[in-house]
Design a protein around this motif. Structure first.
Motif, PDB file in Angstrom:
ATOM      1  N   ASP A 138      -5.793   0.772  -1.866  1.00  8.69           N
ATOM      2  CA  ASP A 138      -3.980   1.421  -1.219  1.00  8.69           C
ATOM      3  C   ASP A 138      -3.236   0.654  -2.712  1.00  8.69           C
ATOM      4  O   ASP A 138      -3.358   0.034  -3.202  1.00  8.69           O
ATOM      5  CB  ASP A 138      -3.878  -0.378  -0.331  1.00  8.69           C
ATOM      6  N   ASP A 151      -0.902  -2.022  -5.895  1.00  7.80           N
ATOM      7  CA  ASP A 151       0.267  -2.153  -5.474  1.00  7.80           C
ATOM      8  C   ASP A 151       0.636  -3.360  -6.254  1.00  7.80           C
ATOM      9  O   ASP A 151      -0.098  -4.319  -6.751  1.00  7.80           O
ATOM     10  CB  ASP A 151       1.477  -2.683  -4.719  1.00  7.80           C
ATOM     11  N   ASN A 172       0.603  -6.942  -0.411  1.00  7.83           N
ATOM     12  CA  ASN A 172       0.985  -7.743   0.282  1.00  7.83           C
ATOM     13  C   ASN A 172      -0.041  -8.097   1.128  1.00  7.83           C
ATOM     14  O   ASN A 172       0.193  -8.466   2.710  1.00  7.83           O
ATOM     15  CB  ASN A 172       1.890  -6.716   0.587  1.00  7.83           C
ATOM     16  N   SER A 191      -0.673  -0.163   3.303  1.00  5.09           N
ATOM     17  CA  SER A 191      -0.583  -1.290   3.706  1.00  5.09           C
ATOM     18  C   SER A 191      -1.400  -1.393   4.722  1.00  5.09           C
ATOM     19  O   SER A 191      -2.436  -1.865   4.613  1.00  5.09           O
ATOM     20  CB  SER A 191      -0.096  -2.470   2.871  1.00  5.09           C
TER      21      SER A 191
HETATM   22 MG   LIG Z   1       2.400  -1.452   0.342  1.00  2.00          MG
END
Ligand SMILES: [Mg+2]
Ligand SMILES: Nc1ncnc2c1ncn2[C@@H]1O[C@H](COP(=O)(O)OP(=O)(O)OP(=O)(O)O)[C@@H](O)[C@H]1O
Length: 344
Positions: A151, A46, A50, A21
Motif C-alpha cells: 500500500d 504510508d 492504518n 489501503s
Molecule cells: Mg491509506
C-alpha cells in the motif's frame, strides 16, 4: 538460500482517501483465501499507517500474522536506517581513529554520533531500505513470502520509493561527504593547535582495510538497489486506485506517466461509486455523473484491467468487512490468476 522465489509484488497507488489501503487489504485477504498454500505479506508504506485500524489488530513494526497464510507490517523506516547508519558510523569512527591527528581528538566520537544519524536520511530512502530487506530475505525463512502487496503513499512519495533504489548510493555518498566535510571543519581548529605538539602516526594498512569495508557496504547497497529495481521490473504490478471524479482521475494519469519506467501498470480500480438507489434521486444524479468519468477512465486506460467497486453501506473494517469489499471489487467467482495477472 531461498527455497522459493517471490512470485508477485502488487503495488497500489493513487490520490489520498480513494481507498488504496482498503483495496490493498481486501486484495491480500482475498488472495490468502484463494491461495492457502501461498504466503502473503501486506505492507503499508504510508507514513500514516492504518492497517492496525483496518484489521482491528495491533500491527506496527513487526510481521504480524492475520491468518494461516497472511501477514502484515507497518514498518518503522527508522529502525532499518538506524541499523545501517550505526554500522557505517562504527566503521567511519574506526577509520578516523586511525587517521593522523583526527583520532586524537576526544570530542570526535560525540560529534560523529550527533552528526551522522538515521534522521539525516530521507524517508523514501529509509522505506526503500526496508523494502529491500523484505525482498532480499534470502536466509530467513520467516521472512520469505510468495506474494507481497504494498500500500503505497500518494503519487509524489510513491515515485520517490521507486527512484531511490537506483539513486541511493549517490544519496548515501552525498551524506557521507557532507559528514566528512563537517568533520574536516571541526578538526581544522584542533589540528592547528595540536600540529606542533603531536607527531602524527599513521597505520596505513589498517586504514586501507577499513576504507575497503566502507566501500563494500556502499557497493553492497548498490547491488541490492539493482536487484530491487530488477525485481520490481519483472514481478512488480502497479494498480492505481481512483474515484470517478476529475482530480483523482488526473492524479492517476500523472502517476502512470511518472512510474512507467519503474513498474508495469496492469490495472485501475475505480472505487467508491455511488450505488443505484430506488429512494435517493440525489444519489442517482451523483452516480450518473460518476459514470461519465468511469467511461472516460476506461477509454484512457483501455488496455488495462479496470475494476469497478461501489461504495459499500458499511465501511469495510476487519477481516469480514475486507472480504465484503473484495467481493465488491473482484466479484464472487474470480480465479487467483485474474487478480495476480489480470492482463496476461
Ligand atoms: Mg491509506
Ligand atoms: N468501497 C468502499 N465502500 C465504503 N467505504 C470505503 C470503500 N473503500 C474505501 N472506503 C472507506 O473510505 C475511506 C478511505 O479509504 P482508505 O483509507 O482505504 O483510503 P486511502 O486511499 O488508503 O487513504 P489515505 O490516502 O488516507 O491512506 C475509509 O474510511 C474506508 O473505510
Amino acid at each position: 538460500m531461498r527455497k522459493n522465489q517471490m512470485e508477485k509484488i502488487i503495488v497500489l497507488g493513487g490520490k489520498g482517501g480513494v481507498g488504496k489501503s482498503s483495496i490493498s487489504a481486501a486484495t491480500a485477504v482475498r488472495l490468502s483465501d484463494l491461495l492457502p498454500e501461498k504466503k502473503i505479506l501486506l505492507i503499508s508504506f504510508d507514513i500514516a499507517h492504518n492497517l492496525t485500524d483496518l484489521f482491528n489488530i495491533e500491527i506496527g513494526n513487526k510481521i504480524t500474522p492475520l491468518s494461516e497464510n497472511l501477514w502484515a507490517i507497518e514498518p518503522d523506516p527508522n529502525i532499518n536506517a538506524k541499523k545501517y547508519t550505526n554500522n557505517l558510523i562504527t566503521k567511519l569512527k574506526a577509520l578516523m581513529k586511525e587517521m593522523p591527528i583526527v583520532g586524537l581528538i576526544p570530542q570526535l566520537e560525540t560529534f560523529v554520533d550527533t552528526t551522522f544519524t538515521a534522521d539525516s536520511i530521507p524517508l523514501a530512502l529509509k522505506n526503500a531500505m526496508f523494502f529491500q530487506e523484505i525482498l532480499n530475505a534470502e536466509n530467513e525463512e520467516s521472512m520469505q513470502f510468495d506474494i507481497v502487496i504494498a500500500d503505497f503513499p500518494p503519487t509524489g512519495n510513491m515515485v520517490a520509493l521507486f527512484e531511490i533504489p537506483e539513486d541511493q548510493v549517490k544519496v548515501i555518498l552525498k551524506y557521507s561527504l557532507n559528514f566528512y566535510n563537517s568533520i574536516k571543519e571541526a578538526v581544522r581548529e584542533f589540528s592547528k593547535l595540536f600540529r606542533k605538539l603531536i607527531k602524527p602516526f599513521d597505520d596505513y594498512e589498517k586504514r586501507k582495510e577499513l576504507g575497503k569495508q566502507i566501500f563494500h557496504m556502499l557497493e553492497e547497497l548498490e547491488r541490492r538497489g539493482e536487484r530491487i529495481t530488477e525485481l520490481i521490473h519483472t514481478i512488480g504490478s502497479l494498480r492505481l486506485v481512483t474515484i470517478a471524479e476529475k482530480p483523482s482521475f488526473e492524479e492517476i494519469k500523472r502517476a502512470r506517466d511518472l512510474t512507467s519506467k519503474y513498474i508495469t501498470l496492469e490495472g485501475v480500480h475505480i472505487n467508491l461509486i455511488t450505488p443505484e438507489s430506488k429512494k435517493c434521486q440525489y444519489c442517482n444524479n451523483i452516480r450518473s455523473n460518476q459514470l461519465t468519468y468511469v467511461e472516460e477512465i476506461r477509454k484512457e486506460f483501455n488496455r488495462l484491467k479496470i475494476w469497478e467497486s461501489n461504495r459499500l453501506e458499511k465501511e469495510p473494517f476487519g477481516l469480514d468487512g475486507l472480504k465484503s469489499l473484495a467481493y465488491e471489487v473482484y466479484g464472487e467467482d474470480i480465479k487467483p490468476d485474474d487478480i495476480l495477472n489480470p492482463i496476461s
